[in-house]
Design a protein around this motif. Structure first.
Motif, PDB file in Angstrom:
ATOM      1  N   GLY A  12      -1.960  19.762   5.171  1.00 30.08           N
ATOM      2  CA  GLY A  12      -2.046  18.500   4.431  1.00 30.08           C
ATOM      3  C   GLY A  12      -3.237  17.711   4.953  1.00 30.08           C
ATOM      4  N   ALA A  13      -3.207  16.413   4.708  1.00 30.60           N
ATOM      5  CA  ALA A  13      -4.341  15.556   5.063  1.00 30.60           C
ATOM      6  C   ALA A  13      -4.631  15.608   6.572  1.00 30.60           C
ATOM      7  N   ALA A  14      -3.590  15.403   7.383  1.00 27.14           N
ATOM      8  CA  ALA A  14      -3.803  15.328   8.831  1.00 27.14           C
ATOM      9  C   ALA A  14      -4.203  16.691   9.400  1.00 27.14           C
ATOM     10  N   GLY A  15      -3.486  17.745   8.977  1.00 27.30           N
ATOM     11  CA  GLY A  15      -3.744  19.082   9.524  1.00 27.30           C
ATOM     12  C   GLY A  15      -5.147  19.565   9.197  1.00 27.30           C
ATOM     13  N   LEU A  32      -1.582  27.106   9.387  1.00 20.81           N
ATOM     14  CA  LEU A  32      -0.452  27.761   8.704  1.00 20.81           C
ATOM     15  C   LEU A  32       0.241  26.749   7.801  1.00 20.81           C
ATOM     16  N   ASP A  33       0.548  27.136   6.591  1.00 24.01           N
ATOM     17  CA  ASP A  33       1.294  26.243   5.699  1.00 24.01           C
ATOM     18  C   ASP A  33       2.318  27.066   4.928  1.00 24.01           C
ATOM     19  N   ASN A  34       3.438  26.398   4.590  1.00 22.97           N
ATOM     20  CA  ASN A  34       4.498  27.113   3.872  1.00 22.97           C
ATOM     21  C   ASN A  34       4.251  27.161   2.363  1.00 22.97           C
ATOM     22  N   GLY A  35       3.275  26.409   1.872  1.00 23.19           N
ATOM     23  CA  GLY A  35       3.063  26.326   0.420  1.00 23.19           C
ATOM     24  C   GLY A  35       2.054  27.346  -0.095  1.00 23.19           C
ATOM     25  N   GLY A  39      -2.957  20.887   0.686  1.00 20.37           N
ATOM     26  CA  GLY A  39      -3.097  19.492   0.249  1.00 20.37           C
ATOM     27  C   GLY A  39      -2.314  19.129  -1.002  1.00 20.37           C
ATOM     28  N   ARG A  40      -1.068  19.623  -1.087  1.00 24.10           N
ATOM     29  CA  ARG A  40      -0.320  19.377  -2.333  1.00 24.10           C
ATOM     30  C   ARG A  40      -0.013  17.896  -2.548  1.00 24.10           C
ATOM     31  N   LYS A  41       0.228  17.159  -1.446  1.00 22.02           N
ATOM     32  CA  LYS A  41       0.496  15.720  -1.633  1.00 22.02           C
ATOM     33  C   LYS A  41      -0.785  14.974  -1.994  1.00 22.02           C
ATOM     34  N   SER A  45      -1.246  12.562  -5.264  1.00 25.76           N
ATOM     35  CA  SER A  45      -1.242  11.170  -4.811  1.00 25.76           C
ATOM     36  C   SER A  45      -2.029  10.281  -5.765  1.00 25.76           C
ATOM     37  N   GLY A  46      -1.694   9.006  -5.689  1.00 31.56           N
ATOM     38  CA  GLY A  46      -2.433   8.002  -6.470  1.00 31.56           C
ATOM     39  C   GLY A  46      -2.493   8.353  -7.950  1.00 31.56           C
ATOM     40  N   GLY A  47      -1.387   8.889  -8.487  1.00 35.50           N
ATOM     41  CA  GLY A  47      -1.364   9.257  -9.903  1.00 35.50           C
ATOM     42  C   GLY A  47      -2.402  10.312 -10.243  1.00 35.50           C
ATOM     43  N   CYS A  50      -5.720  10.068  -6.058  1.00 39.48           N
ATOM     44  CA  CYS A  50      -5.714   9.913  -4.600  1.00 39.48           C
ATOM     45  C   CYS A  50      -6.303   8.582  -4.127  1.00 39.48           C
ATOM     46  N   ASN A  51      -5.410   7.721  -3.721  1.00 39.61           N
ATOM     47  CA  ASN A  51      -5.836   6.466  -3.073  1.00 39.61           C
ATOM     48  C   ASN A  51      -6.105   6.840  -1.609  1.00 39.61           C
ATOM     49  N   PHE A  52      -7.357   7.312  -1.357  1.00 38.92           N
ATOM     50  CA  PHE A  52      -7.626   8.035  -0.113  1.00 38.92           C
ATOM     51  C   PHE A  52      -7.793   7.164   1.120  1.00 38.92           C
ATOM     52  N   ALA A 169       8.265  19.858   1.750  1.00 43.70           N
ATOM     53  CA  ALA A 169       8.604  19.069   2.943  1.00 43.70           C
ATOM     54  C   ALA A 169       9.765  19.718   3.686  1.00 43.70           C
ATOM     55  N   THR A 170       9.635  19.816   5.004  1.00 43.27           N
ATOM     56  CA  THR A 170      10.724  20.348   5.837  1.00 43.27           C
ATOM     57  C   THR A 170      10.857  19.489   7.095  1.00 43.27           C
ATOM     58  N   ALA A 171      11.950  19.715   7.811  1.00 44.98           N
ATOM     59  CA  ALA A 171      12.188  18.982   9.059  1.00 44.98           C
ATOM     60  C   ALA A 171      11.560  19.719  10.250  1.00 44.98           C
ATOM     61  N   GLY A 365      -0.287  12.673  11.923  1.00 39.47           N
ATOM     62  CA  GLY A 365       0.075  12.360  10.536  1.00 39.47           C
ATOM     63  C   GLY A 365       1.473  11.783  10.426  1.00 39.47           C
ATOM     64  N   GLU A 366       2.104  12.094   9.307  1.00 37.29           N
ATOM     65  CA  GLU A 366       3.364  11.427   8.964  1.00 37.29           C
ATOM     66  C   GLU A 366       4.545  11.845   9.834  1.00 37.29           C
ATOM     67  N   VAL A 367       4.446  12.984  10.501  1.00 34.14           N
ATOM     68  CA  VAL A 367       5.541  13.434  11.361  1.00 34.14           C
ATOM     69  C   VAL A 367       5.753  12.465  12.542  1.00 34.14           C
ATOM     70  N   ASN A 378      -1.526   5.329   4.406  1.00 37.34           N
ATOM     71  CA  ASN A 378      -0.926   6.539   4.989  1.00 37.34           C
ATOM     72  C   ASN A 378      -1.946   7.656   5.123  1.00 37.34           C
ATOM     73  N   PHE A 379      -2.840   7.779   4.129  1.00 41.44           N
ATOM     74  CA  PHE A 379      -3.900   8.772   4.300  1.00 41.44           C
ATOM     75  C   PHE A 379      -4.827   8.374   5.442  1.00 41.44           C
ATOM     76  N   GLN A 380      -5.118   7.076   5.571  1.00 41.03           N
ATOM     77  CA  GLN A 380      -6.024   6.686   6.663  1.00 41.03           C
ATOM     78  C   GLN A 380      -5.424   7.062   8.012  1.00 41.03           C
TER      79      GLN A 380
HETATM   80  P1  FAD Z   1       1.603  16.249   4.367  1.00 42.47           P
HETATM   81  O1  FAD Z   1       0.489  15.829   3.479  1.00 42.47           O
HETATM   82  O2  FAD Z   1       2.992  16.087   3.873  1.00 42.47           O
HETATM   83  O3  FAD Z   1       1.327  17.764   4.761  1.00 42.47           O
HETATM   84  C1  FAD Z   1       2.265  18.495   5.482  1.00 42.47           C
HETATM   85  C2  FAD Z   1       2.073  19.957   5.153  1.00 42.47           C
HETATM   86  O4  FAD Z   1       2.912  20.733   6.012  1.00 42.47           O
HETATM   87  C3  FAD Z   1       2.480  20.301   3.733  1.00 42.47           C
HETATM   88  O5  FAD Z   1       1.482  21.093   3.138  1.00 42.47           O
HETATM   89  C4  FAD Z   1       3.788  21.064   3.902  1.00 42.47           C
HETATM   90  O6  FAD Z   1       3.968  22.007   2.861  1.00 42.47           O
HETATM   91  C5  FAD Z   1       3.561  21.721   5.243  1.00 42.47           C
HETATM   92  N1  FAD Z   1       4.809  22.097   5.910  1.00 42.47           N
HETATM   93  C6  FAD Z   1       5.962  21.394   6.001  1.00 42.47           C
HETATM   94  N2  FAD Z   1       6.864  22.102   6.677  1.00 42.47           N
HETATM   95  C7  FAD Z   1       6.285  23.273   7.032  1.00 42.47           C
HETATM   96  C8  FAD Z   1       6.733  24.427   7.728  1.00 42.47           C
HETATM   97  N3  FAD Z   1       7.984  24.506   8.211  1.00 42.47           N
HETATM   98  N4  FAD Z   1       5.870  25.452   7.894  1.00 42.47           N
HETATM   99  C9  FAD Z   1       4.611  25.401   7.415  1.00 42.47           C
HETATM  100  N5  FAD Z   1       4.135  24.326   6.740  1.00 42.47           N
HETATM  101  C10 FAD Z   1       4.966  23.273   6.556  1.00 42.47           C
HETATM  102  N6  FAD Z   1      -0.681   7.945   0.743  1.00 42.47           N
HETATM  103  C11 FAD Z   1      -1.824   7.257   0.549  1.00 42.47           C
HETATM  104  O7  FAD Z   1      -2.418   6.813   1.519  1.00 42.47           O
HETATM  105  N7  FAD Z   1      -2.356   7.098  -0.707  1.00 42.47           N
HETATM  106  C12 FAD Z   1      -1.743   7.576  -1.831  1.00 42.47           C
HETATM  107  O8  FAD Z   1      -2.277   7.473  -2.948  1.00 42.47           O
HETATM  108  C13 FAD Z   1      -0.501   8.247  -1.663  1.00 42.47           C
HETATM  109  N8  FAD Z   1       0.175   8.692  -2.739  1.00 42.47           N
HETATM  110  C14 FAD Z   1       1.316   9.411  -2.551  1.00 42.47           C
HETATM  111  C15 FAD Z   1       2.011   9.878  -3.683  1.00 42.47           C
HETATM  112  C16 FAD Z   1       3.167  10.617  -3.510  1.00 42.47           C
HETATM  113  C17 FAD Z   1       3.917  11.081  -4.721  1.00 42.47           C
HETATM  114  C18 FAD Z   1       3.645  10.906  -2.201  1.00 42.47           C
HETATM  115  C19 FAD Z   1       4.885  11.717  -2.001  1.00 42.47           C
HETATM  116  C20 FAD Z   1       2.976  10.416  -1.094  1.00 42.47           C
HETATM  117  C21 FAD Z   1       1.827   9.657  -1.251  1.00 42.47           C
HETATM  118  N9  FAD Z   1       1.142   9.143  -0.150  1.00 42.47           N
HETATM  119  C22 FAD Z   1      -0.017   8.441  -0.343  1.00 42.47           C
HETATM  120  C23 FAD Z   1       1.581   9.424   1.238  1.00 42.47           C
HETATM  121  C24 FAD Z   1       0.729  10.573   1.794  1.00 42.47           C
HETATM  122  O9  FAD Z   1       0.692  11.632   0.847  1.00 42.47           O
HETATM  123  C25 FAD Z   1       1.284  11.103   3.109  1.00 42.47           C
HETATM  124  O10 FAD Z   1       1.512  10.063   4.002  1.00 42.47           O
HETATM  125  C26 FAD Z   1       0.304  12.103   3.721  1.00 42.47           C
HETATM  126  O11 FAD Z   1       0.134  13.187   2.830  1.00 42.47           O
HETATM  127  C27 FAD Z   1       0.788  12.608   5.075  1.00 42.47           C
HETATM  128  O12 FAD Z   1      -0.111  13.599   5.488  1.00 42.47           O
HETATM  129  P2  FAD Z   1       0.361  14.735   6.507  1.00 42.47           P
HETATM  130  O13 FAD Z   1      -0.802  15.651   6.611  1.00 42.47           O
HETATM  131  O14 FAD Z   1       0.934  14.141   7.717  1.00 42.47           O
HETATM  132  O15 FAD Z   1       1.562  15.467   5.760  1.00 42.47           O
END
Ligand code: FAD
Length: 393
Positions: A12-15, A32-35, A39-41, A45-47, A50-52, A169-171, A365-367, A378-380
């Motif tokens: 995702g964004a952070a990774g 490594l990603d499960n999807g 970058g599926r989120k 995002s942002g309709g 992406c509100n980046f 999303a997983t725990a 990131g979000e974890v 959240n992206f920042q």
């Molecule tokens: P994620 O982007 O969630 O990436 C985590 C990755 O880890 C995913 O690819 C997931 O599949 C993978 N993963 C999970 N479990 C496992 C596993 N067990 N094994 C392997 N891979 C795994 N924030 C903004 O700032 N602006 C926006 O416009 C915005 N819009 C959003 C719209 C929606 C609908 C949603 C749901 C969120 C939005 N957010 C937005 C929030 C933002 O998307 C998240 O805060 C951000 O993506 C977090 O980044 P991350 O890299 O920590 O996690």
């Protein structure tokens, strides 16, 4: 057994940001990603645009048990650094409002940019990976999937929160933190619509689709933005924002006319149009369907303006300036944009994002227990925490 310097869990964004930075330092990096896609989120995002980031992002826009933790990362990799990266890739963007920056075309531009940077930094990606175990011995992490075991010196957990389980999303990150002795603070859905009590649903679902600018207040925090009535409850940016501060059982107090003092407005209307009905006057300020509903449920009594005493004007004003809703709950992780809580920052270095008592293990990131407001924050946090970890892992 394949050997890496760094394995990042979560594309995702952070990774991705972390992998790019570590790769640039010459580290051999595997993500490594499960999807099926990275970058599926980001993509949704942002309709879809992406509100980046947010031009005004600062530590005050984040919730965390330790509100100082995010300061270091946010100051070392700022919104302006990310904007410079977006500009370097000639991605067109605009400010929608309140400093929120969106792509002109598509969120895919941001994912393509990250993939190009990752390729240039020799980052390897492995998708659809199901991690079955992680262990640590002799300074090395072993990450196992049914097909393969891989080893690394640095393991970066960027697996995000619990929102949108149908998007992967997983725990995992929270469980791994606990496996290595880190505390995980209670999790809950945030930036999420609030749902009606059954009695309120019967009353308000008829006006679903009505939206108006308000201020919404919960627990002493106030957000001025739009609120939307839906079939399920209340939504819109003001409600999504306040959902991060609201706790089950509490009220949300809504000022339905934050710009205009209703007592003064009614006094002026009474002077100008004494024969006019109250509902006609209020419909100049508020959506007509909302006014009719408020009269229907006797929150205000309709009458000609000339019969209104100043005391009743003040009562009407009090009702509309601080209308109390008692939500039943939230729509939960199914629609939430983020997860509040997560890996306790007490166990992490704010400078490197590394676990204090588990060398080579990083959380970004979000974890992590850092959650931004709605509006690109959240992206920042994902970019900043990912960038920081990428300098050290
Ligand atoms: P994620 O982007 O969630 O990436 C985590 C990755 O880890 C995913 O690819 C997931 O599949 C993978 N993963 C999970 N479990 C496992 C596993 N067990 N094994 C392997 N891979 C795994 N924030 C903004 O700032 N602006 C926006 O416009 C915005 N819009 C959003 C719209 C929606 C609908 C949603 C749901 C969120 C939005 N957010 C937005 C929030 C933002 O998307 C998240 O805060 C951000 O993506 C977090 O980044 P991350 O890299 O920590 O996690």
């Amino acid at each position: 057994m394949q050997q890496w310097d760094v394995i990042v869990v979560g594309a995702g964004a952070a990774g991705l940001m972390c992998a790019i930075e570590a790769g640039k330092r010459g580290r051999r990096v595997l993500v490594l990603d499960n999807g099926k896609r990275v970058g599926r989120k980001i993509l949704m995002s942002g309709g879809g645009r992406c509100n980046f980031t947010n031009m005004y992002a600062g530590p005050e826009n984040f919730l965390s048990q330790n509100k100082h933790f995010c300061k270091s990362a946010l100051s070392r990799y700022t919104q302006w650094d990310f904007i410079a990266l977006v500009q370097k890739h000639s991605i067109a963007y605009h400010e929608k409002s309140l400093g929120q920056l969106f792509c002109d075309d598509s969120a895919k531009d941001i994912v393509d940019m990250l993939l190009k940077e990752a390729k240039d930094a020799n980052v390897q990606l492995a998708l659809q990976q199901n991690i079955t175990a992680v262990s640590f011995a002799d300074g090395q992490y072993t990450v196992s999937t049914p097909e393969l075991s891989q080893q690394c010196q640095s393991l970066v957990i960027a697996s995000g929160g619990l929102s949108l389980p149908n998007l992967g999303a997983t725990a995992f990150g929270f469980q791994l933190a606990e496996q290595f002795g880190l505390k995980v603070l209670p999790l809950r859905a945030a930036l999420v619509p609030l749902t009606w009590q059954p009695a309120d649903k019967a009353v308000f679902e008829e006006i679903s689709g009505v939206s108006l600018p308000v201020t919404a207040e919960a627990n002493g925090t106030v957000f001025p933005e739009d609120m939307l009535f839906t079939h399920r409850g209340l939504s819109g940016p003001a409600i999504l924002q306040i959902s991060s501060y609201w706790q089950p059982g509490e009220d949300v107090t809504v000022n339905m006319s934050p710009q205009t003092d209703i007592t003064e407005f009614l006094a002026a209307q009474q002077q100008a149009h004494p024969e006019q009905e109250l509902k006609t006057a209020l419909a100049k300020l508020l959506p007509k369907r909302l006014v009719e509903k408020l009269i229907d449920i006797k929150a205000v009594n309709n009458q000609p303006l000339k019969t209104l005493h100043s005391k009743s004007m003040r009562q009407i004003a009090d009702t509309l300036h601080s209308y109390v809703f008692k939500p039943n709950g939230t729509e939960g992780y199914r629609t939430a944009e983020v997860t509040i809580g997560g890996v306790d920052t007490d166990g992490l270095s704010s400078k490197t994002m590394e676990a204090k008592h588990q060398p080579g293990l990083y959380f970004i990131g979000e974890v992590v227990d850092v959650t931004g407001w709605l509006g690109g924050y959240n992206f920042q946090w994902a970019w900043a925490s990912g960038w920081v970890a990428g300098q050290y892992c």
